[in-house]
Design a protein around this motif. Structure first.
Motif, PDB file in Angstrom:
ATOM      1  N   GLU A 297       0.851  -1.178   0.000  1.00  0.00           N
ATOM      2  CA  GLU A 297       0.000   0.000   0.000  1.00  0.00           C
ATOM      3  C   GLU A 297       0.893   1.236   0.000  1.00  0.00           C
ATOM      4  O   GLU A 297       1.759   1.377   0.864  1.00  0.00           O
ATOM      5  CB  GLU A 297      -0.885   0.012   1.249  1.00  0.00           C
ATOM      6  CG  GLU A 297      -1.860   1.174   1.315  1.00  0.00           C
ATOM      7  CD  GLU A 297      -2.946   1.115   0.250  1.00  0.00           C
ATOM      8  OE1 GLU A 297      -3.514   2.173  -0.059  1.00  0.00           O
ATOM      9  OE2 GLU A 297      -3.205   0.010  -0.267  1.00  0.00           O
TER      10      GLU A 297
ATOM     11  N   GLU B   9       1.327   7.707   2.364  1.00  0.00           N
ATOM     12  CA  GLU B   9       0.457   8.861   2.103  1.00  0.00           C
ATOM     13  C   GLU B   9       1.089   9.841   1.125  1.00  0.00           C
ATOM     14  O   GLU B   9       0.425  10.354   0.226  1.00  0.00           O
ATOM     15  CB  GLU B   9       0.119   9.564   3.413  1.00  0.00           C
ATOM     16  CG  GLU B   9      -0.847  10.735   3.247  1.00  0.00           C
ATOM     17  CD  GLU B   9      -1.204  11.385   4.561  1.00  0.00           C
ATOM     18  OE1 GLU B   9      -1.888  12.435   4.534  1.00  0.00           O
ATOM     19  OE2 GLU B   9      -0.806  10.867   5.617  1.00  0.00           O
TER      20      GLU B   9
ATOM     21  N   ARG C  21       0.786   8.540  -2.344  1.00  0.00           N
ATOM     22  CA  ARG C  21      -0.583   8.679  -2.857  1.00  0.00           C
ATOM     23  C   ARG C  21      -0.846  10.116  -3.293  1.00  0.00           C
ATOM     24  O   ARG C  21      -1.513  10.359  -4.306  1.00  0.00           O
ATOM     25  CB  ARG C  21      -1.589   8.251  -1.792  1.00  0.00           C
ATOM     26  CG  ARG C  21      -1.567   6.758  -1.496  1.00  0.00           C
ATOM     27  CD  ARG C  21      -2.838   6.328  -0.771  1.00  0.00           C
ATOM     28  NE  ARG C  21      -2.946   6.975   0.534  1.00  0.00           N
ATOM     29  CZ  ARG C  21      -2.474   6.454   1.662  1.00  0.00           C
ATOM     30  NH1 ARG C  21      -1.839   5.282   1.632  1.00  0.00           N
ATOM     31  NH2 ARG C  21      -2.622   7.068   2.809  1.00  0.00           N
TER      32      ARG C  21
ATOM     33  N   GLN D 137       0.787  10.598  -6.611  1.00  0.00           N
ATOM     34  CA  GLN D 137       0.117   9.871  -7.691  1.00  0.00           C
ATOM     35  C   GLN D 137      -1.112  10.605  -8.221  1.00  0.00           C
ATOM     36  O   GLN D 137      -1.562  10.352  -9.335  1.00  0.00           O
ATOM     37  CB  GLN D 137      -0.277   8.476  -7.207  1.00  0.00           C
ATOM     38  CG  GLN D 137       0.913   7.546  -7.023  1.00  0.00           C
ATOM     39  CD  GLN D 137       0.553   6.267  -6.298  1.00  0.00           C
ATOM     40  OE1 GLN D 137      -0.518   6.159  -5.698  1.00  0.00           O
ATOM     41  NE2 GLN D 137       1.443   5.295  -6.325  1.00  0.00           N
TER      42      GLN D 137
END
Length: 272
Positions: A154, A157, A160, A163
């Motif tokens: 995963e 943060e 992410r 991305q």
């Protein structure tokens, strides 16, 4: 002077070196312990330990231990306050790149502690440095791709967040992070820890121990876990060799920047 007196003084010097090295290693461990905003009591315990180690360094009057304390104390303080107070990460990063070095240079003005940071030098580009640096970056990139494809972790943060941006902007952000974050890491591991441990325990032990601590610091990194620690530790070992061979931290810093940029770009591309 009798042989017994000489032997006693020799034993005392060995004991002092052992204590000084132990303080340096303990401070290094404190510097790499994660700070969890959900567990402020644990951070307080580590802060008390850091303070006790600083006092021990002052009592022992070991230049190596005092220089390490002058750097690690402010470093830990900046991270602890920045994370627990929820300061912007950029502000915390700037502080840890500037304040610990400033404190070390200030303490280094005392004759008994100087020189403060002989490692803070450009060094020289040795013949094997480009090849070792290239091998480190390529090995790290290939190993990272294999790990990411096998585990499919995963994303953190910050990954992410990157991305969600256009690819060119995400890569620009990665490059910016790659340029700044290695500043304090290289100063801590290849600068302070490697240099001070080398003065008390020798270069080989110093390179190995800073690599172990560097690996431990990346337990929650990318890659994470035991695999991440082993990979980062191996990388830290190569950076330590580059630091010794070059005589300064510029070469390992440049290799570190390049590897971080490659790792960040691969992470953004693979984990999309």
């Amino acid at each position: 002077m009798s042989s017994g007196t000489k032997q006693s003084r020799s034993t005392s010097s060995v004991n002092r070196a052992g204590l000084a090295g132990g303080i340096v290693v303990a401070l290094g461990v404190c510097a790499v312990l994660p700070i969890d905003p959900a567990a402020p009591a644990r951070t307080a315990v580590v802060a008390v330990l850091v303070a006790a180690l600083i006092v021990a360094a002052a009592v022992l009057r070991s230049p190596a231990a005092l220089r390490t304390a002058a750097f690690v104390g402010p470093l830990f303080g900046c991270f602890a306050v920045g994370i627990l107070a929820d300061w912007p990460p950029a502000l915390t990063t700037v502080l840890v790149c500037v304040l610990p070095l400033a404190c070390l240079l200030l303490v280094g003005r005392w004759a008994g502690v100087a020189p403060a940071a002989p490692w803070l030098a450009r060094g020289r580009l040795t013949p094997e440095a480009p090849w070792l640096g290239l091998a480190t970056v390529l090995f790290g990139g290939v190993a990272l791709v294999a790990w990411a494809l096998a585990v499919r972790p995963e994303p953190a943060e910050y990954l992410r967040d990157l991305q969600r941006l256009p690819l060119w902007l995400a890569i620009l952000g990665i490059v910016g992070f790659a340029l700044v974050n290695p500043v304090w890491e290289e100063m801590l591991f290849r600068g302070v820890l490697l240099s001070e441990l080398a003065t008390v325990w020798g270069a080989r032990a110093a390179v190995l121990l800073q690599a172990v601590l560097f690996g431990a610091a990346h337990h929650a990194g990318f890659p994470s876990g035991t695999v991440g620690m082993v990979m980062a530790g191996t990388w830290g070992l190569a950076l330590g060799v580059l630091r010794l061979r070059s005589g300064g931290i510029l070469v390992p810093y440049l290799v570190h920047v390049t590897a971080n940029a490659v790792i960040g770009t691969v992470a953004v591309l693979i984990l999309r």
